[in-house]
Design a protein around this motif. Structure first.
Motif, PDB file in Angstrom:
ATOM      1  N   ALA A  39       0.832  -1.101   0.095  1.00 60.10           N
ATOM      2  CA  ALA A  39       0.021   0.034  -0.126  1.00 60.10           C
ATOM      3  C   ALA A  39       0.859   1.234  -0.010  1.00 60.10           C
ATOM      4  CB  ALA A  39      -0.862   0.007   1.322  1.00 60.10           C
ATOM      5  N   ASP A  40       1.954   1.283   0.823  1.00 57.99           N
ATOM      6  CA  ASP A  40       2.864   2.421   0.740  1.00 57.99           C
ATOM      7  C   ASP A  40       3.434   2.650  -0.502  1.00 57.99           C
ATOM      8  OD1 ASP A  40       2.401   2.746   3.680  1.00 57.99           O
ATOM      9  OD2 ASP A  40       3.983   1.891   4.247  1.00 57.99           O
ATOM     10  N   GLU A  41       3.831   1.443  -1.062  1.00 62.85           N
ATOM     11  CA  GLU A  41       4.306   1.697  -2.541  1.00 62.85           C
ATOM     12  C   GLU A  41       3.558   2.109  -3.751  1.00 62.85           C
ATOM     13  OE1 GLU A  41       7.831   1.764  -3.188  1.00 62.85           O
ATOM     14  OE2 GLU A  41       8.248   1.551  -0.936  1.00 62.85           O
ATOM     15  N   GLY A  42       2.325   1.903  -3.437  1.00 65.70           N
ATOM     16  CA  GLY A  42       1.138   2.209  -4.454  1.00 65.70           C
ATOM     17  C   GLY A  42       0.485   1.003  -5.231  1.00 65.70           C
ATOM     18  N   TYR A  43       0.918  -0.240  -4.996  1.00 65.59           N
ATOM     19  CA  TYR A  43       0.475  -1.343  -5.683  1.00 65.59           C
ATOM     20  C   TYR A  43      -0.726  -1.699  -5.395  1.00 65.59           C
ATOM     21  CZ  TYR A  43       5.296  -1.732  -7.463  1.00 65.59           C
ATOM     22  OH  TYR A  43       6.611  -1.579  -7.868  1.00 65.59           O
ATOM     23  N   ILE A  44      -1.296  -1.415  -4.099  1.00 67.70           N
ATOM     24  CA  ILE A  44      -2.751  -1.783  -3.996  1.00 67.70           C
ATOM     25  C   ILE A  44      -3.347  -0.391  -3.187  1.00 67.70           C
ATOM     26  CG2 ILE A  44      -2.385  -4.197  -3.526  1.00 67.70           C
ATOM     27  CD1 ILE A  44      -2.469  -3.515  -0.473  1.00 67.70           C
ATOM     28  N   ARG A  45      -4.719  -0.459  -3.355  1.00 69.27           N
ATOM     29  CA  ARG A  45      -5.435   0.938  -2.867  1.00 69.27           C
ATOM     30  C   ARG A  45      -5.191   0.902  -1.485  1.00 69.27           C
ATOM     31  NH1 ARG A  45      -7.896   3.731  -6.683  1.00 69.27           N
ATOM     32  NH2 ARG A  45      -8.804   2.718  -8.508  1.00 69.27           N
ATOM     33  N   GLY A  46      -5.235  -0.435  -0.663  1.00 72.07           N
ATOM     34  CA  GLY A  46      -5.203  -0.513   0.602  1.00 72.07           C
ATOM     35  C   GLY A  46      -5.971  -1.798   1.186  1.00 72.07           C
ATOM     36  N   PHE A  47      -6.302  -2.013   2.509  1.00 74.30           N
ATOM     37  CA  PHE A  47      -6.646  -3.232   2.898  1.00 74.30           C
ATOM     38  C   PHE A  47      -7.329  -2.805   4.661  1.00 74.30           C
ATOM     39  CE2 PHE A  47      -2.284  -2.942   4.575  1.00 74.30           C
ATOM     40  CZ  PHE A  47      -2.432  -3.428   5.985  1.00 74.30           C
ATOM     41  N   GLU A  48      -8.252  -3.654   4.851  1.00 81.72           N
ATOM     42  CA  GLU A  48      -8.820  -3.656   6.250  1.00 81.72           C
ATOM     43  C   GLU A  48      -8.968  -4.945   6.716  1.00 81.72           C
ATOM     44  OE1 GLU A  48     -13.502  -2.686   6.269  1.00 81.72           O
ATOM     45  OE2 GLU A  48     -12.643  -1.456   5.086  1.00 81.72           O
ATOM     46  N   ALA A  49      -9.119  -5.095   8.093  1.00 81.84           N
ATOM     47  CA  ALA A  49      -9.378  -6.065   8.647  1.00 81.84           C
ATOM     48  C   ALA A  49     -10.722  -6.387   8.972  1.00 81.84           C
ATOM     49  CB  ALA A  49      -8.751  -6.162  10.154  1.00 81.84           C
ATOM     50  N   THR A  50     -11.280  -7.532   8.605  1.00 80.40           N
ATOM     51  CA  THR A  50     -12.669  -7.954   8.705  1.00 80.40           C
ATOM     52  C   THR A  50     -12.694  -9.103   9.357  1.00 80.40           C
ATOM     53  OG1 THR A  50     -12.671  -9.010   6.512  1.00 80.40           O
ATOM     54  CG2 THR A  50     -13.248  -6.585   6.567  1.00 80.40           C
ATOM     55  N   THR A  51     -13.954  -9.672   9.282  1.00 79.84           N
ATOM     56  CA  THR A  51     -14.269 -11.078   9.765  1.00 79.84           C
ATOM     57  C   THR A  51     -15.004 -11.883   8.600  1.00 79.84           C
ATOM     58  OG1 THR A  51     -14.899 -10.268  11.915  1.00 79.84           O
ATOM     59  CG2 THR A  51     -15.698 -12.373  11.311  1.00 79.84           C
ATOM     60  N   GLY A  52     -14.277 -13.034   8.549  1.00 81.61           N
ATOM     61  CA  GLY A  52     -14.582 -13.845   7.231  1.00 81.61           C
ATOM     62  C   GLY A  52     -16.075 -14.410   7.523  1.00 81.61           C
ATOM     63  N   LYS A  53     -16.501 -15.036   6.380  1.00 83.00           N
ATOM     64  CA  LYS A  53     -17.761 -15.811   6.378  1.00 83.00           C
ATOM     65  C   LYS A  53     -17.867 -16.939   7.414  1.00 83.00           C
ATOM     66  CE  LYS A  53     -18.653 -15.405   1.670  1.00 83.00           C
ATOM     67  NZ  LYS A  53     -18.829 -16.062   0.255  1.00 83.00           N
TER      68      LYS A  53
END
Length: 130
Positions: A39-53
């Motif tokens: 994310a810092d290098e600009g290869y992905i928009r971002g990420f967030e922690a969630t709970t899976g199915k």
């Protein structure tokens, strides 16, 4: 699962080939640190922690595209469970003459190759991204 970083890279690669905007994967601290560098290098928009199915912790990664093409063109796993690759600061490779990034796990944390050189630390080269 023997190689969670390799699994993460494969999930991202497969999702980009299908043109998906997000990908969900099981959570781990190492995955979060590698995604932070991406994310810092600009290869992905971002990420967030969630709970899976299934109720377990998961990470949702927002992929990045430019003019319909994925920003990440190539990802390679360097250090694998069967063969770890440790390099000193002088031996950390530049990816595509500096256009790409190597992700290195050092004693000061997971960082890009440029950060590792500036902090004068070597470590395990996890993967290269271009």
């Amino acid at each position: 699962m023997n190689d969670p970083i390799g699994d993460m890279l494969a999930r991202i690669r497969n999702s980009q080939m299908r043109g998906k905007s997000t990908v969900v994967m099981p959570a781990s601290k190492m995955r979060e640190r590698v995604l932070g560098v991406l994310a810092d290098e600009g290869y992905i928009r971002g990420f967030e922690a969630t709970t899976g199915k299934d109720g377990h912790p998961a990470i949702e990664v927002s992929l990045k595209y430019f003019e319909g093409e994925p920003v990440i063109r190539e990802m390679k796993r360097v250090s694998k469970p069967g063969r770890r690759v440790y390099l000193g600061v002088d031996d950390i490779p530049q990816v595509r003459q500096g256009l790409g990034v190597s992700i290195v796990s050092t004693s000061k944390g997971v960082m890009s190759d440029a950060s590792a050189r500036s902090q004068n630390v070597g470590g395990e080269v996890l993967c290269t991204v271009f």
